[in-house]
Scaffold this motif. Structure first.
Motif, PDB file in Angstrom:
ATOM      1  N   ARG A   1       0.841  -1.191   0.000  1.00  0.00           N
ATOM      2  CA  ARG A   1       0.000   0.000   0.000  1.00  0.00           C
ATOM      3  C   ARG A   1       0.879   1.245   0.000  1.00  0.00           C
ATOM      4  N   ALA A   2       0.282   2.374  -0.433  1.00  0.00           N
ATOM      5  CA  ALA A   2       1.019   3.643  -0.470  1.00  0.00           C
ATOM      6  C   ALA A   2       1.209   4.232   0.926  1.00  0.00           C
ATOM      7  N   ASN A   3       0.340   3.852   1.876  1.00  0.00           N
ATOM      8  CA  ASN A   3       0.401   4.311   3.263  1.00  0.00           C
ATOM      9  C   ASN A   3       0.303   5.840   3.345  1.00  0.00           C
ATOM     10  N   ARG A   4       1.054   6.519   4.276  1.00  0.00           N
ATOM     11  CA  ARG A   4       0.793   7.933   4.550  1.00  0.00           C
ATOM     12  C   ARG A   4       2.059   8.764   4.713  1.00  0.00           C
ATOM     13  N   PRO A   5       2.963   8.804   3.746  1.00  0.00           N
ATOM     14  CA  PRO A   5       4.198   9.595   3.898  1.00  0.00           C
ATOM     15  C   PRO A   5       3.947  11.087   4.085  1.00  0.00           C
ATOM     16  N   PHE A   6       3.045  11.691   3.280  1.00  0.00           N
ATOM     17  CA  PHE A   6       2.815  13.129   3.404  1.00  0.00           C
ATOM     18  C   PHE A   6       2.078  13.460   4.688  1.00  0.00           C
ATOM     19  N   ALA A   7       1.085  12.663   5.052  1.00  0.00           N
ATOM     20  CA  ALA A   7       0.341  12.906   6.294  1.00  0.00           C
ATOM     21  C   ALA A   7       1.278  12.907   7.489  1.00  0.00           C
ATOM     22  N   ASP A   8       2.270  12.016   7.481  1.00  0.00           N
ATOM     23  CA  ASP A   8       3.218  11.957   8.593  1.00  0.00           C
ATOM     24  C   ASP A   8       4.116  13.189   8.639  1.00  0.00           C
ATOM     25  N   ALA A   9       4.243  13.895   7.511  1.00  0.00           N
ATOM     26  CA  ALA A   9       5.099  15.083   7.468  1.00  0.00           C
ATOM     27  C   ALA A   9       4.338  16.363   7.795  1.00  0.00           C
TER      28      ALA A   9
ATOM     29  N   SER B   1      -3.428   4.734   4.243  1.00  0.00           N
ATOM     30  CA  SER B   1      -3.437   5.070   2.816  1.00  0.00           C
ATOM     31  C   SER B   1      -4.635   5.933   2.457  1.00  0.00           C
ATOM     32  N   ARG B   2      -5.810   5.585   3.014  1.00  0.00           N
ATOM     33  CA  ARG B   2      -7.005   6.362   2.694  1.00  0.00           C
ATOM     34  C   ARG B   2      -6.898   7.787   3.224  1.00  0.00           C
ATOM     35  N   LEU B   3      -6.411   7.954   4.456  1.00  0.00           N
ATOM     36  CA  LEU B   3      -6.262   9.288   5.028  1.00  0.00           C
ATOM     37  C   LEU B   3      -5.326  10.129   4.166  1.00  0.00           C
ATOM     38  N   ASP B   4      -4.191   9.572   3.809  1.00  0.00           N
ATOM     39  CA  ASP B   4      -3.198  10.306   3.031  1.00  0.00           C
ATOM     40  C   ASP B   4      -3.732  10.633   1.641  1.00  0.00           C
TER      41      ASP B   4
ATOM     42  N   ASN C   1       0.624   8.142  -3.213  1.00  0.00           N
ATOM     43  CA  ASN C   1      -0.791   8.454  -3.326  1.00  0.00           C
ATOM     44  C   ASN C   1      -1.027   9.593  -4.324  1.00  0.00           C
ATOM     45  N   ILE C   2       0.038  10.243  -4.782  1.00  0.00           N
ATOM     46  CA  ILE C   2      -0.099  11.279  -5.806  1.00  0.00           C
ATOM     47  C   ILE C   2      -0.572  10.621  -7.100  1.00  0.00           C
ATOM     48  N   ALA C   3      -1.595  11.206  -7.711  1.00  0.00           N
ATOM     49  CA  ALA C   3      -2.173  10.627  -8.924  1.00  0.00           C
ATOM     50  C   ALA C   3      -1.175  10.676 -10.079  1.00  0.00           C
ATOM     51  N   THR C   4      -1.213   9.648 -10.926  1.00  0.00           N
ATOM     52  CA  THR C   4      -0.355   9.594 -12.120  1.00  0.00           C
ATOM     53  C   THR C   4      -1.183   9.513 -13.397  1.00  0.00           C
ATOM     54  N   ASN C   5      -2.482   9.811 -13.276  1.00  0.00           N
ATOM     55  CA  ASN C   5      -3.366   9.734 -14.444  1.00  0.00           C
ATOM     56  C   ASN C   5      -3.966  11.096 -14.779  1.00  0.00           C
TER      57      ASN C   5
ATOM     58  N   PHE D   1      -8.265  18.172   8.257  1.00  0.00           N
ATOM     59  CA  PHE D   1      -7.054  18.756   7.687  1.00  0.00           C
ATOM     60  C   PHE D   1      -7.397  20.021   6.923  1.00  0.00           C
ATOM     61  N   THR D   2      -6.429  20.886   6.765  1.00  0.00           N
ATOM     62  CA  THR D   2      -6.594  22.060   5.906  1.00  0.00           C
ATOM     63  C   THR D   2      -5.236  22.592   5.478  1.00  0.00           C
ATOM     64  N   PHE D   3      -5.213  23.150   4.266  1.00  0.00           N
ATOM     65  CA  PHE D   3      -4.046  23.873   3.753  1.00  0.00           C
ATOM     66  C   PHE D   3      -4.414  25.332   3.527  1.00  0.00           C
ATOM     67  N   GLN D   4      -5.603  25.739   4.022  1.00  0.00           N
ATOM     68  CA  GLN D   4      -6.141  27.052   3.686  1.00  0.00           C
ATOM     69  C   GLN D   4      -6.191  28.019   4.864  1.00  0.00           C
ATOM     70  N   ARG D   5      -5.556  27.659   5.970  1.00  0.00           N
ATOM     71  CA  ARG D   5      -5.443  28.640   7.043  1.00  0.00           C
ATOM     72  C   ARG D   5      -4.674  29.848   6.529  1.00  0.00           C
ATOM     73  N   GLN D   6      -3.586  29.577   5.835  1.00  0.00           N
ATOM     74  CA  GLN D   6      -2.846  30.596   5.087  1.00  0.00           C
ATOM     75  C   GLN D   6      -2.654  30.034   3.676  1.00  0.00           C
ATOM     76  N   PRO D   7      -3.563  30.320   2.754  1.00  0.00           N
ATOM     77  CA  PRO D   7      -3.446  29.747   1.401  1.00  0.00           C
ATOM     78  C   PRO D   7      -2.092  30.074   0.777  1.00  0.00           C
ATOM     79  N   HIS D   8      -1.381  29.051   0.324  1.00  0.00           N
ATOM     80  CA  HIS D   8      -0.020  29.290  -0.159  1.00  0.00           C
ATOM     81  C   HIS D   8       0.495  28.221  -1.106  1.00  0.00           C
ATOM     82  N   ALA D   9      -0.091  27.028  -1.086  1.00  0.00           N
ATOM     83  CA  ALA D   9       0.496  25.878  -1.765  1.00  0.00           C
ATOM     84  C   ALA D   9       0.619  26.112  -3.268  1.00  0.00           C
ATOM     85  N   ARG D  10       1.658  25.536  -3.860  1.00  0.00           N
ATOM     86  CA  ARG D  10       1.867  25.571  -5.297  1.00  0.00           C
ATOM     87  C   ARG D  10       2.027  24.126  -5.795  1.00  0.00           C
ATOM     88  N   LYS D  11       1.660  23.915  -7.060  1.00  0.00           N
ATOM     89  CA  LYS D  11       1.871  22.603  -7.675  1.00  0.00           C
ATOM     90  C   LYS D  11       2.417  22.800  -9.083  1.00  0.00           C
TER      91      LYS D  11
END
Length: 462
Positions: free
Chosen positions: A176-184, A266-269, A382-386, A438-448
């Motif tokens: 399984r992909a598990n939760r690398p980003f969630a742990d970070a 994996s599902r959480l991440d 867990n990052i999509a590749t499609n 979870f949230t990334f929008q307390r201070q919106p900043h993320a880039r992709k």
């Protein structure tokens, strides 16, 4: 977890520490070749190398302590095997299975798949007395080695987890992909009640301006906030196992729980990365990388552009604790690049002639390496590749770790074992669940970074 598992982990940690120390030594040697270096610079690098050296010593001592403990445990086990209680009459010579001095009936080095055992089971059922004798001798050997831990045959889907016991340790769990980003992410304890986490965000701030004249009114602006509502989500899964498989199998319940726990992670991440509207991929501002012939050298400036956007959005709220999150295929593609160019501005901890550094950590063990500007890399499958028009693109996310918020119950996931619910079917219901937000929008900043430059990589050295 057994002593053998701890020893294996300690050896891995020691190998990692040795690799890190060698990297620091290489960096020191590269630095000394610089004609313009100062004593302070060399001293700082030597101190870093010495710290890595001390870590190697600490890991080595920890491994040696575990190995000494294992030797002692083996000695005690051997002593216990030779000890007969005074109140128990010794069995007759021909009734003793002398494991360790006589060869096992079914040996893993000669029959790794247990074919001989399975053949004897069938033959004994058909009345083969020699097969029955071999099975009986095998049971004596099992009792001598494991005593009350021995179990008889299992059933159904767990046929691979029954006697001969030496095969049960070799079961292959579902990867399984598990939760690398969630742990970070930045961790918080989930509040004990409620299904929403409310955060106040200041959207209109005070005003400060130069006073136009003495005694003139100074600038004033009423502050205002907007509530950020973060939903509490529930991740859960269940498995029903027959009582026969649990009571007469070997380690079946542990196998089920291990799979459920890893499926939960994996599902959480996957959710915090990909869920509609609020997942990282949907809140991050895109930095387009469009290229029919992508190369690592062309991708890297996009990474810097994305990090510039992160800091530009956060301003004085930027912590500098940035992360680059990418799929494993993208991380290995970046490592395949070869070239003569390197950044004009050197970075702490990165040798100038290299494009970043690989820490040689296993998947899911934290930071895998650093980019040329020192940004740590988290690899998460867990990052999509499609993605994209060709359904073959992935994305790279650039975030400030301190603004990646994850609330979890400290006891999650919770395990429920219910026997009554399936009693009429002789089943045991096992449920794993947990609450999180979870949230990334307390201070919106993320880039992709996204686009045709991130199609399925080809490993051509560029």
């Amino acid at each position: 977890m057994t002593l053998a598992d701890l020893i294996a982990q300690a050896r891995t940690a020691l190998d990692t520490a040795i690799a890190a120390r060698q990297q620091e030594q290489d960096a020191l040697m590269a630095l000394r070749s610089d004609e313009n270096l100062t004593e302070e610079t060399v001293a700082a690098r030597v101190a870093t190398r010495d710290a890595a050296d001390a870590e190697v010593t600490r890991r080595q001592e920890a491994l040696e302590a575990l190995e000494r403990e294992q030797v002692r445990e083996d000695e005690l086990a051997a002593l216990q095997a030779r000890t007969v209680p005074a109140a128990t009459r010794a069995p007759a010579y021909d009734q003793v299975a002398r494991v360790g001095r006589e060869e096992r009936t079914y040996r893993p080095d000669q029959d790794r798949r247990g074919a001989a055992f399975q053949f004897d089971v069938r033959a004994a059922f058909l009345g083969d007395y020699d097969a029955q004798a071999r099975l009986a001798r095998h049971m004596q050997e099992e009792r001598a080695e494991r005593g009350q831990q021995i179990r008889s045959v299992g059933t159904g889907a767990f046929a691979g987890l029954v006697i001969p016991q030496y095969l049960t340790d070799m079961y292959a769990p579902l990867a399984r992909a598990n939760r690398p980003f969630a742990d970070a992410c930045r961790k918080h304890t989930l509040p004990p009640t409620g299904m929403t986490v409310e955060i106040s965000r200041i959207t209109t701030g005070s005003s400060v301006d130069n006073q136009s004249a003495e005694n003139a009114a100074v600038a004033e602006q009423d502050m205002d906030d907007t509530a950020l509502s973060v939903p509490v989500r529930t991740a859960a899964g269940q498995q029903t196992a027959s009582r026969q498989s649990i009571e007469r199998g070997a380690g079946v319940e542990d196998v089920i729980l291990d799979d459920l726990f890893r499926a939960y992670g994996s599902r959480l991440d996957n959710t915090i990365l990909n869920v509609a509207t609020v997942g990282l991929t949907n809140v991050a501002t895109a930095v387009a990388y469009t290229d029919a012939s992508p190369s690592v050298g062309e991708l890297y400036p996009k990474v810097i552009e994305g990090l510039s956007g992160v800091e530009g959005a956060l301003l004085d709220q930027a912590s500098g604790d940035n992360l680059a999150v990418m799929h494993s295929r993208r991380w290995y593609w970046m490592q395949n690049a070869m070239g003569t160019s390197y950044p004009l501005i050197t970075q702490p901890g990165v040798v100038a002639q290299t494009l970043g550094a690989n820490y040689a950590e296993a998947y899911g063990r934290g930071v895998r390496g650093i980019l040329p500007n020192g940004t740590p890399v988290i690899v998460d499958n867990n990052i999509a590749t499609n993605l994209g028009a060709g359904t073959n693109e992935d994305e790279i996310y650039l975030v400030d770790r301190q603004e990646c918020h994850l609330w979890e119950d400290p006891d999650a996931p919770v395990y429920i074992r219910a026997e009554q619910a399936k009693a009429a079917n002789l089943g045991v219901l096992m449920v794993v669940y947990g609450y999180y937000a979870f949230t990334f929008q307390r201070q919106p900043h993320a880039r992709k970074i996204a686009g045709t430059g991130l199609v399925t990589p080809t490993f051509t050295g560029v």
